[in-house]
Motif scaffolding. Structure first.
Motif, PDB file in Angstrom:
ATOM      1  N   SER B 100      52.540  80.297 -66.633  1.00 37.76           N
ATOM      2  CA  SER B 100      51.235  80.077 -67.245  1.00 37.76           C
ATOM      3  C   SER B 100      50.423  81.369 -67.330  1.00 37.76           C
ATOM      4  O   SER B 100      49.690  81.576 -68.284  1.00 37.76           O
ATOM      5  CB  SER B 100      50.483  79.028 -66.435  1.00 37.76           C
ATOM      6  OG  SER B 100      49.111  79.043 -66.758  1.00 37.76           O
ATOM      7  N   SER B 163      51.828  73.197 -67.400  1.00 34.66           N
ATOM      8  CA  SER B 163      50.793  72.619 -68.258  1.00 34.66           C
ATOM      9  C   SER B 163      49.522  72.332 -67.457  1.00 34.66           C
ATOM     10  O   SER B 163      48.425  72.437 -67.982  1.00 34.66           O
ATOM     11  CB  SER B 163      51.312  71.361 -68.950  1.00 34.66           C
ATOM     12  OG  SER B 163      51.442  70.330 -68.012  1.00 34.66           O
ATOM     13  N   ASP B 166      47.880  75.677 -67.089  1.00 32.35           N
ATOM     14  CA  ASP B 166      47.298  76.078 -68.371  1.00 32.35           C
ATOM     15  C   ASP B 166      45.916  75.457 -68.556  1.00 32.35           C
ATOM     16  O   ASP B 166      45.062  76.013 -69.238  1.00 32.35           O
ATOM     17  CB  ASP B 166      48.203  75.641 -69.533  1.00 32.35           C
ATOM     18  CG  ASP B 166      49.411  76.560 -69.677  1.00 32.35           C
ATOM     19  OD1 ASP B 166      49.384  77.650 -69.079  1.00 32.35           O
ATOM     20  OD2 ASP B 166      50.367  76.185 -70.372  1.00 32.35           O
ATOM     21  N   GLY B 167      45.734  74.284 -67.953  1.00 35.96           N
ATOM     22  CA  GLY B 167      44.460  73.585 -68.109  1.00 35.96           C
ATOM     23  C   GLY B 167      43.348  74.146 -67.232  1.00 35.96           C
ATOM     24  O   GLY B 167      42.208  73.722 -67.332  1.00 35.96           O
ATOM     25  N   THR B 195      44.542  72.108 -58.764  1.00 37.65           N
ATOM     26  CA  THR B 195      45.782  71.610 -59.351  1.00 37.65           C
ATOM     27  C   THR B 195      46.303  70.403 -58.589  1.00 37.65           C
ATOM     28  O   THR B 195      47.370  69.885 -58.907  1.00 37.65           O
ATOM     29  CB  THR B 195      46.863  72.713 -59.348  1.00 37.65           C
ATOM     30  OG1 THR B 195      46.236  73.960 -59.583  1.00 37.65           O
ATOM     31  CG2 THR B 195      47.881  72.496 -60.436  1.00 37.65           C
ATOM     32  N   ARG B 271      42.165  62.624 -62.794  1.00 35.78           N
ATOM     33  CA  ARG B 271      41.845  63.949 -63.321  1.00 35.78           C
ATOM     34  C   ARG B 271      40.341  64.206 -63.274  1.00 35.78           C
ATOM     35  O   ARG B 271      39.582  63.404 -62.754  1.00 35.78           O
ATOM     36  CB  ARG B 271      42.337  64.072 -64.769  1.00 35.78           C
ATOM     37  CG  ARG B 271      43.798  63.885 -64.913  1.00 35.78           C
ATOM     38  CD  ARG B 271      44.598  65.125 -64.512  1.00 35.78           C
ATOM     39  NE  ARG B 271      44.993  65.880 -65.681  1.00 35.78           N
ATOM     40  CZ  ARG B 271      44.600  67.115 -65.902  1.00 35.78           C
ATOM     41  NH1 ARG B 271      43.767  67.688 -65.117  1.00 35.78           N
ATOM     42  NH2 ARG B 271      45.037  67.738 -66.956  1.00 35.78           N
TER      43      ARG B 271
END
Ligand SMILES: Nc1ncnc2c1ncn2[C@@H]1O[C@H](COP(=O)(O)OP(=O)(O)OP(=O)(O)O)[C@@H](O)[C@H]1O
Ligand SMILES: [Mg+2]
Lengths: 369, 280
Positions: B100, B163, B166-167, B195, B271
Motif C-alpha cells: 500500500s 485495501s 489504502d483506506g 486497521t 467500520r
C-alpha cells in the motif's frame, strides 16, 4: 529556530520531473510563503524539507547541517497538513502531546506545554474530545496546536486554511500572524490565497512548473513582477493583459494597441517588438477627461460592487479590461465611458519571453539590491 | 393513506420479504443440522421428513463428546486454525502495508506472482507438496498443515489488508513521523489501531478457511491423532455407518468456535474508526 538552505534541489517521480532546481535561502525567523498554480510542486518542496520524500539532486541544509539523508523525525520540524491529519483514535490532548511523549518529555512538562498551546488557541475545553467530534475550525486549531507544543526548528504549513470558510480563514490568518510574531519561528507556508500570501509573508516565493519565478517581499512581487507569470498570478483581481507593439520614434517611445498610441518611457527592446501591456485594475481611472491623450474610450460590460469599491468590467482596446474604483460607480451596463491607465504603472513584458521590460533610465535605480 | 405512501410501504414490504427469504434460504441447512442432531436415531427414519421431531434428545452430543475421537479432532482444528489465522494476519499486515505504501522495484511482478498462485486448482499441488513434506516429516503433522494453509492464504489476505491500508490516509503516518516517530512506531501506534477492523476481517476469513479445509487435511494426514475436524467428520461416516445424529451433533459443536470467534472480533468489524481523521 533555524535557517533553511535549499540548494539546487531537484525532484523527479519516476520519469516525471517535478522540481527543476530550486534555490532558496530562508533566514532564521523568516515567514516565507510559497504560491503557484496547482501541480507546480509546492507541496513536493515542503515534503522534501520535511523529509517525507527523497531529494533527487541538490541539498537541503537546516542550520547549516545537510539533512538529505535524515529521517523526518531527526529534522525537528513541525508540519500542519491541509487535511489536518489528526490521529482519529486519540483524544485532542493525546494528539497534541504525541510528539512530546515520543521524546520522553516528563508528563508534567508535557501537560504544561499542551495546556499552554491549547490556551493560546482557545481549545482548552476540547482536550478530552476525539477529533471526529470537532468542527472543521476546531480540528484546524488542534492541528496548529500539535505543531506548536514542541519548539521545532521550523514550521511547514501546506494550505492549512483552505478547508475553512472565508470568515474563519480570515480569523485564523490573523492568529497565525500573531503566533508568528510571538514565536518568531522560521515558517514556510503554502497557499493559493492571495491575501494570505500578501499579509503573512516576509517574502513570497512564486513558483511555476517546478521553477522559482520570483522571490521577494510581497510588495515587490506586486509592483515589479519579473515576468508575465508572476504578474498574472499575484494580485486579485488579476492584472489586465493587453497585446501591444513597442514603437520608438526618435526620443519618443509608445505602445501601439490597435489604433491607439499610449506614450511610455523607453524600454530596452527593439522598435516593433510585440509586447504585453499589464495594467492592474486599481491603476486604471474611470471617468477620465476625454480630451486627455491617455484616455481610452470604453463600454461598460459589468459592474461588480465590492462594498470597499467597485470593479468595472469594460470593453476597450479590443479586449476586456477590469478597472477598480474606490468611488461609488453609477454607470449602467452598455454606457460609454473614458478610462485612463496610470502611465507610471505600466507593466511591459516581452511577448516572446514573458520577461519584464524595465524602464531604461531607472532600470538600475528602481530594482532593490 | 395516499397512493405514494402505499407504494412506499409496498416497496419496503417487498424489500424485507426478499431479504427474509434469502436469510431463510441461507440458514435452513443450519437449522436442519441442528434439528437432526437433536433427533433420536430411532425417530430419524421412522418419522419421515418433519420440521421438528416429536421427541428430542441430547444423547448424540453426549456420545460425541465422551465416546469418540471428536474432542481430539476439535483440538487439532483449533490449533491449526488459530495458528494459521495469526501467522497469516501478521505476514499479510506487513506485506499489505508495504504494497500500500511503498514503491519498490519488482512490485508489479511480485503482485502478479501472488495473483498467479491464486489461479491453480489446489489438487494439482497435492502430490508435489506430499513429496516435499514426506522427507521433512511434515506429513501426519499439524505443523505441516499450518505451513500449507499459511502459504495458500497469504496472497489473498495480503490484498485484503492492502485495501484496508489504502483506506487510511497517508498523511496520518507522515504526521506521526514528523512528530518524531520511527516509521515502524507510526505503523504500530497510528496505523495498526485504525486497521483493527481489517485485521479482524482477515483473521476471521483465514480462520474459517482453515477450519473447514478438507482436501489437504485428508491427503497429508492419516493418523487419527493429527486429524482435524473435517476429516474427523468423514471418519464418522465409515466408523459409525453414517450415524447422522452423531455426525450432525459434531457439526453443530464445530460451529461453536467459528461463532465464538466472530463474536469476539465483531466489534472490530464495524467500520468507521477512521472518521474524523481528515476533513469530514
Ligand atoms: N508521489 C508522486 N508520484 C508521482 N507524481 C507525483 C507524486 N507527488 C506529486 N506528484 C506530481 O508532482 C507535481 C507537483 O505536485 P505537488 O503536490 O507538489 O503540487 P502542488 O503545487 O502542491 O499543487 P496543489 O496546489 O494542487 O497542492 C504534480 O504534477 C503531481 O502530479
Ligand atoms: Mg499541494
Amino acid at each position: 529556530m533555524a535557517t533553511i538552505d535549499i540548494d539546487g534541489v531537484r525532484k523527479r517521480f519516476g520519469n516525471v520531473d517535478v522540481l527543476h532546481g530550486v534555490d532558496l535561502t530562508i533566514a532564521d525567523g523568516e515567514f516565507v510563503v510559497l504560491v503557484g498554480p496547482s501541480g507546480c510542486g509546492k507541496s513536493t518542496l515542503l515534503r522534501l524539507i520535511a523529509g517525507l520524500e527523497d531529494i533527487s539532486r541538490g541539498a537541503i541544509r537546516i542550520d547549516g547541517e545537510r539533512v538529505n539523508d535524515l529521517a523526518p523525525r531527526a529534522r525537528d520540524i513541525a508540519m500542519v497538513f491541509q487535511s489536518y491529519a489528526l490521529y482519529p483514535h486519540m483524544s485532542v490532548e493525546r494528539n497534541m502531546d504525541y510528539s512530546l511523549r515520543l521524546r520522553k518529555t516528563p508528563a508534567e512538562r508535557a501537560r504544561e506545554a499542551v495546556e499552554g498551546a491549547a490556551g493560546k488557541l482557545g481549545i482548552d475545553r476540547l482536550l478530552q474530545r476525539k477529533p471526529r467530534t470537532l468542527s472543521g475550525g476546531q480540528r484546524q486549531r488542534v492541528a496548529m496546536g500539535r505543531a506548536i507544543v514542541r519548539t521545532p526548528k521550523a514550521f511547514l504549513f501546506d494550505e492549512p486554511l483552505s478547508n475553512l470558510d472565508a470568515r474563519l480563514r480570515e480569523q485564523m490568518r490573523g492568529e497565525i500572524k500573531k503566533m508568528h510574531q510571538d514565536l518568531g519561528a522560521t515558517s514556510i507556508y503554502v497557499t493559493h490565497d492571495q491575501i494570505e500570501a500578501m499579509t503573512l509573508a516576509d517574502r513570497i516565493v512564486a513558483m511555476n512548473e517546478g521553477l522559482v519565478q520570483q522571490i521577494g517581499p510581497p510588495r515587490e512581487l506586486y509592483e515589479h513582477p519579473t515576468n508575465l507569470f508572476v504578474a498574472g498570478f499575484i494580485g486579485s483581481p488579476a492584472m489586465n493583459f493587453i497585446d501591444a507593439t513597442y514603437r520608438r520614434e526618435g526620443q519618443n517611445a509608445f505602445l501601439v494597441v490597435g489604433e491607439k498610441r499610449l506614450a511610455l518611457d523607453e524600454r530596452d527592446v527593439a522598435d516593433g517588438t510585440p509586447v504585453t501591456l499589464g495594467l492592474r485594475a486599481e491603476d486604471i481611472a474611470i471617468d477620465a477627461d476625454p480630451e486627455d491623450p491617455g484616455a481610452i474610450e470604453a463600454t461598460v460590460e459589468l459592474v461588480e460592487p465590492l462594498g470597499l469599491g467597485t470593479i468595472v468590467h469594460v470593453q476597450a482596446l479590443g479586449t476586456h479590461i477590469k478597472a477598480l474604483s474606490l468611488a461609488v460607480v453609477e454607470h449602467r451596463v452598455g454606457s460609454r465611458i473614458w478610462i485612463r491607465p496610470h502611465p507610471e504603472k505600466f507593466h511591459v513584458f516581452e511577448e516572446a519571453t514573458g520577461r519584464r521590460l524595465e524602464r531604461k533610465a531607472q532600470f538600475a535605480a528602481e530594482l532593490p539590491a | 393513506m395516499s397512493a405514494a405512501t402505499l407504494k412506499r410501504a409496498g416497496y419496503w414490504t417487498m424489500h424485507y420479504a426478499i431479504i427474509a427469504l434469502y436469510v431463510a434460504f441461507a440458514l435452513f441447512p443450519l437449522y436442519w443440522l441442528f434439528k437432526v442432531s437433536l433427533t433420536p436415531t430411532k425417530l430419524l427414519y421412522s418419522e419421515g421428513v418433519r420440521m421438528w421431531p416429536s421427541r428430542t434428545t441430547w444423547e448424540n452430543y453426549g456420545f460425541v463428546l465422551t465416546n469418540s475421537d471428536f474432542p481430539r479432532f476439535f483440538l487439532n482444528s483449533v490449533i491449526v486454525s488459530v495458528s494459521t489465522a495469526v501467522l497469516v494476519t501478521v505476514v499479510a499486515s506487513g506485506a499489505g502495508y508495504a504494497l500500500s505504501r511503498f514503491r519498490f522495484r519488482g512490485k508489479f511482478w511480485l503482485v502478479g506472482l501472488m495473483l498467479i498462485t491464486q489461479m491453480f486448482p489446489l489438487v494439482m499441488l497435492i502430490s508435489p507438496i506430499f513429496r516435499i513434506f514426506t522427507p521433512l516429516g511434515l506429513t501426519d503433522s499439524l505443523l505441516g498443515l499450518i505451513i500449507v494453509y499459511t502459504a495458500f492464504n497469504i496472497p489473498f489476505a495480503t490484498f485484503l489488508m492492502q485495501s484496508f491500508f489504502d483506506g487510511i490516509p497517508k498523511d496520518l503516518e507522515e504526521a506521526a513521523m514528523i512528530d518524531g516517530a520511527h516509521r515502524f512506531t507510526a505503523f504500530r501506534q497510528i496505523i495498526l489501531p485504525l486497521t483493527l477492523p481489517g485485521i479482524a476481517a482477515t483473521l476471521g476469513f483465514v480462520f474459517t478457511a482453515a477450519w473447514s479445509e478438507l482436501l489437504f487435511a485428508l491427503m497429508l494426514i492419516s493418523k487419527t491423532d493429527a486429524s482435524t475436524f473435517p476429516v474427523g467428520l468423514l471418519t464418522f461416516v465409515s466408523k459409525f455407518s453414517v450415524d447422522f445424529g452423531q455426525m450432525t451433533a459434531a457439526g453443530v459443536l464445530a460451529l461453536i468456535p467459528a461463532c465464538l470467534f466472530f463474536f469476539l472480533i465483531q466489534r472490530y468489524l464495524v467500520r468507521g474508526l477512521t472518521a474524523g481523521a481528515v476533513k469530514g
